[in-house]
Design a protein around this motif. Structure first.
Motif, PDB file in Angstrom:
ATOM      1  N   ILE A   6     -41.430 -95.883  21.405  1.00  0.00           N
ATOM      2  CA  ILE A   6     -40.889 -94.942  20.415  1.00  0.00           C
ATOM      3  C   ILE A   6     -41.515 -95.235  19.050  1.00  0.00           C
ATOM      4  O   ILE A   6     -42.011 -94.327  18.374  1.00  0.00           O
ATOM      5  N   SER A  24     -35.073 -84.772  14.782  1.00  0.00           N
ATOM      6  CA  SER A  24     -34.363 -84.984  16.049  1.00  0.00           C
ATOM      7  C   SER A  24     -32.863 -84.813  15.956  1.00  0.00           C
ATOM      8  O   SER A  24     -32.198 -84.591  16.969  1.00  0.00           O
ATOM      9  N   PHE A  49     -36.319 -87.716  22.017  1.00  0.00           N
ATOM     10  CA  PHE A  49     -37.475 -88.447  21.498  1.00  0.00           C
ATOM     11  C   PHE A  49     -38.764 -87.937  22.139  1.00  0.00           C
ATOM     12  O   PHE A  49     -39.771 -87.755  21.464  1.00  0.00           O
TER      13      PHE A  49
END
Length: 97
Positions: A6, A24, A49
């Motif tokens: 990530i 997000s 994500f």
């Protein structure tokens, strides 16, 4: 590791934690904890994500599943993401969560 992927993917795309949070809808403090591996991430957030970071959920969790990252780096399409969201319970049953 999911946390590393990530963080790395966010940096490759030139997105700050604050911008990722805004895009997000996930709190910046949560993103920080996810990137350090301090807390577990729900499937819904993994999917979010993946969408924002323009990669597949399988890429993000490949190490946890023992998959070869080289084979799954292609970005996920919106159609694939929609299918993943539709079948989230079946996917969780397969990966054992």
């Amino acid at each position: 590791m999911l946390a590393d992927k990530i963080r790395t993917r966010r940096k490759v795309l030139g997105i700050s934690q604050q911008k990722l949070a805004k895009i997000s809808g996930i709190a910046q403090s949560s993103i920080s904890r996810y990137e350090t591996g301090d807390v577990d991430i729900s499937l819904n957030y993994i999917l979010k994500f993946a969408e924002v970071l323009e990669c597949s959920p399988a890429y993000l969790i490949s190490e946890e599943l023992g998959l070869d990252t080289e084979q799954i780096q292609a970005p996920i399409t919106r159609k694939e993401l929609s299918a993943l969201r539709t079948h989230a319970k079946e996917i969780l049953a397969i990966v054992g969560e």
